[in-house]
Write an enzyme that holds these catalytic residues in place. Structure first.
Site, PDB file in Angstrom:
ATOM      1  N   ASP A 369      29.897  41.313  36.736  1.00 32.53           N
ATOM      2  CA  ASP A 369      30.022  40.129  37.580  1.00 32.53           C
ATOM      3  C   ASP A 369      28.608  39.705  37.995  1.00 32.53           C
ATOM      4  O   ASP A 369      27.710  40.544  38.089  1.00 32.53           O
ATOM      5  CB  ASP A 369      30.860  40.468  38.814  1.00 32.53           C
ATOM      6  CG  ASP A 369      30.916  39.314  39.796  1.00 32.53           C
ATOM      7  OD1 ASP A 369      31.356  38.227  39.404  1.00 32.53           O
ATOM      8  OD2 ASP A 369      30.472  39.518  40.942  1.00 32.53           O
ATOM      9  N   ASP A 556      32.042  43.716  42.591  1.00 33.03           N
ATOM     10  CA  ASP A 556      31.953  44.136  43.990  1.00 33.03           C
ATOM     11  C   ASP A 556      32.726  43.251  44.942  1.00 33.03           C
ATOM     12  O   ASP A 556      32.832  43.566  46.129  1.00 33.03           O
ATOM     13  CB  ASP A 556      30.488  44.170  44.437  1.00 33.03           C
ATOM     14  CG  ASP A 556      29.925  42.765  44.637  1.00 33.03           C
ATOM     15  OD1 ASP A 556      30.275  41.870  43.841  1.00 33.03           O
ATOM     16  OD2 ASP A 556      29.156  42.566  45.592  1.00 33.03           O
ATOM     17  N   ASP A 560      36.873  40.077  42.203  1.00 36.08           N
ATOM     18  CA  ASP A 560      36.699  40.971  41.057  1.00 36.08           C
ATOM     19  C   ASP A 560      37.835  41.983  40.937  1.00 36.08           C
ATOM     20  O   ASP A 560      37.971  42.624  39.888  1.00 36.08           O
ATOM     21  CB  ASP A 560      35.377  41.746  41.175  1.00 36.08           C
ATOM     22  CG  ASP A 560      34.167  40.831  41.138  1.00 36.08           C
ATOM     23  OD1 ASP A 560      34.233  39.809  40.439  1.00 36.08           O
ATOM     24  OD2 ASP A 560      33.172  41.135  41.819  1.00 36.08           O
TER      25      ASP A 560
END
Length: 659
Positions: A369, A556, A560
């Site tokens: 991410d 995180d 996600d």
């Protein structure tokens, strides 16, 4: 749900003992002392049996007084009886429980060997024949118990990380009531309560600092030794140590919900989980034991036919049973994996399932991410355009979001009003009402959905660099904000390391194409996808999996969590949102992506050692059984070789803790 007492009863029916783990080592210490007592008594009796057996052995070559020849076997039986029926009682109990349940275990082989040597010798004694093998029975008991004591110590060392975590849980807290300090049990702490922590004390709960300034040593949780500065408004975690001044902290999570308690549960879960390799070894062991019994019978029959001496044939059959005991095979995989989990914990890598170590070795692609993972997530407002007179209202709405961009905007404004009726659009933005006016902030996809024409393209906004957030109210776009972020220093090194290992990397983001492409170029990602909503991220992972790609996802944030759960291996940063940590079986408690490479190395070393352990365990059995059937090994030598095979597995597994 299965009541704990049912589990204890079921374990007891199989011949083992179980007790609820309380964080203290008292039950384990009691069992260890009992085992050491049995080893000591067995060794003492075995030495005496060996000494008096010299008289019997001498009688094979030189005549001795008839009274000696008649009574020495009875003396040997008297010494051997407590060794067999007291010292070896745990082995006999487990073997008997297995027989009642119709299950053959490694203890079954040992019990048969011990009882056959003792029983045959007892019959010979009452028949007046001094050709007895009580020394063999006692030596097997002593060596087997010694091996079990060594194995037990190795397992306890491997699980020491879990015991340490339990001991880090404080039992008392300084609760603040009406400005006064009271010592209470940590169970009395509830969210909203305020407690005080002095220098050198461990924090009994998660919370937010409301008064004081200090530093916290969070190394036990993150693996990073540098103390972290803490001041009013900063978050603190249970188990960390206050290394400076006095802090007053408001509880956010206590007891079983605290960070440390959840880590303990995760490690316990990892210790209880089983990999495919472990299950395969168990299946082999279940077939192995009946095969060994058949070989022992064949050995007895062959030597009986060859020599006509039942005593000699029996000793060779016993040697087959003892040397084939799959103790080393039984501990080869779990001991190495437990050591790997403990080693990972010492590095601030939380493994909640040992199957993670098996999965990570086969990963083909690692997806990162962008915000907060590939970047530090430390956004700052760089530029603004349009009507910026209502920044306080916009910040009040963003205060409901955990996104780093939202935190950067909130940090720019003081005296926030109250936002109501807030709606979060994962991966797109947020909307809420302040003083009756509806405000919205987000990316282009959200603005096109919520705003009335003219929309983004014809709003006359100047081009801004960085990550753009459009804002407006009452259904009309009013302007845009540009935020900047910094790339994690170790992100480029991670991508380079993955490429060296033959693993592809992908940057996945809900941000604009320009912002995503720029970050992907800086870190050296092989592929990148921009403007991906949470649903699309999951779809991308599914498509890769459909093509046969084993995917690891590092994230995180709240958005996600679905991707972390969908990936073959979810890796969450411990500094991120709770839901992301719960969705991932692997959590990096520190702040560095370098732990990903460490985990890859640790998994590779763990399974290299597992394969070595299994090779040596099988090799010992194949060679040992062959030598025992050929008559090269007697039962005492077989028992010693069995202990040596376990020692080789234990020593090899301990290399993980030292690496």
């Amino acid at each position: 749900y299965v009541p704990p007492e049912r589990i204890v009863e079921r374990v007891a029916s199989l011949g083992y003992r179980a007790a609820a783990y309380t964080g203290t080592s008292a039950p384990a210490d009691a069992e260890r002392k009992d085992l050491l007592l049995r080893v000591g008594i067995a060794a003492f009796l075995s030495m005496n049996v060996m000494m008096f057996s010299l008289v019997v052995y001498a009688s094979y070559f030189e005549p001795i007084t008839a009274s000696y020849g008649r009574y020495i076997p009875f003396l040997l039986m008297a010494l051997a009886t407590p060794s067999v029926f007291y010292c070896a009682a745990p082995i006999l109990r487990i073997a008997w429980a297995g027989a009642r349940a119709g299950v053959l275990r490694m203890e079954s082989l040992l019990a048969m060997g011990i009882l056959m040597a003792y029983g045959y010798s007892a019959v010979q004694t009452f028949r007046g024949d001094n050709r007895v093998y009580f020394d063999t029975a006692c030596a097997i008991v002593t060596l087997v118990l010694t091996g079990k004591a060594i194995e037990r110590g190795a397992k306890q060392r491997a699980m020491r990380a879990l015991t340490l975590l339990h001991r880090l849980m404080p039992s008392k807290a300084r609760l603040m009531l009406d400005g006064r300090e009271r010592f209470v049990s940590v169970e009395a702490l509830e969210p909203g309560a305020v407690f005080r922590v002095k220098s050198g004390e461990r924090l009994p709960a998660d919370g937010v600092v409301v008064e004081g300034r200090s530093h916290a040593d969070e190394s036990v949780l993150t693996g990073e030794s540098a103390p972290v500065s803490k001041t009013v408004g900063d978050s603190v975690v249970c188990g960390s140590i206050n290394t400076g001044g006095v802090l007053e902290i408001r509880v956010t999570r206590a007891g079983a919900e605290s960070t440390l308690a959840r880590i303990v549960r995760a490690v316990e879960q990892a210790a209880a989980s089983r990999t495919k390799m472990e299950r395969s070894v168990d299946r082999v062991a279940r077939l192995f034991i009946p095969a060994v019994l058949a070989l022992a019978v064949i050995t007895f029959a062959a030597w009986q036919a060859h020599t006509g001496k039942p005593g000699t044939a029996l000793m060779h059959a016993i040697a087959v049973l003892v040397i084939a005991c799959p103790c080393a095979l039984g501990i080869a995989t779990p001991l190495a994996l437990t050591a790997a989990v403990a080693a990972a914990g010492q590095r601030g890598i939380l493994v909640s399932d040992t199957r993670v170590l098996e999965t990570i070795r086969g990963v083909h692609m690692v997806i990162l991410d962008k915000t907060g993972t590939a970047t530090l997530g430390e956004f700052a407002l760089l530029e603004s355009a349009g009507d910026t007179t209502r920044m306080a209202e916009l910040a009040a709405v963003e205060a409901w979001s955990e996104h780093p961009i939202a935190k950067a905007l909130v940090a720019q404004v003081t005296g926030l009003p109250t936002a109501e009726d807030v709606t979060v659009f994962p991966g797109r933005g947020i909307a809420g009402s302040v003083n009756g006016t509806r405000y919205f902030l987000g990316n282009g996809a959200l603005i096109e959905e919520l705003a009335e024409p003219p929309g983004v393209e014809s709003a006359g906004l100047p081009h801004l660099a960085g990550s753009l957030v459009y804002f407006g109210w009452q259904g009309e776009v009013r302007g845009a904000l540009s935020f900047g972020d910094r790339v994690r220093p170790e992100a480029a090194a991670l991508c380079a390391d993955l490429r060296r290992r033959g693993i592809r990397s992908m940057l996945l983001s809900g941000d604009t194409r320009d912002a995503t492409a720029g970050i992907a170029s800086q870190i050296g990602a092989d592929e990148w996808v921009a403007e991906a909503l949470p649903e699309r991220k999951v779809a991308i992972i599914r498509e890769l999996q459909r093509q046969g790609t084993v995917v690891a996802m590092i994230g995180d944030g709240v958005n996600d969590a679905p991707s972390l759960a969908q990936a073959d291996l979810g890796i969450a940063l411990g500094t991120g949102a709770d839901i992301a940590m719960q969705a991932a079986p692997l959590v990096l408690m520190g702040r560095s992506l370098a732990a990903v490479s460490e985990t890859l190395d640790l998994a590779r070393r763990a399974f290299t050692i597992v394969r070595q352990n299994l090779f040596w365990a099988f090799a010992y059995n194949v060679v040992g059984i062959t030598l025992a059937m050929a008559g090269v090994l007697n039962p005492i030598m077989a028992a010693a070789a069995m202990v040596l095979s376990s020692l080789s597995v234990i020593g090899n597994s301990r290399r993980l803790a030292k690496s």
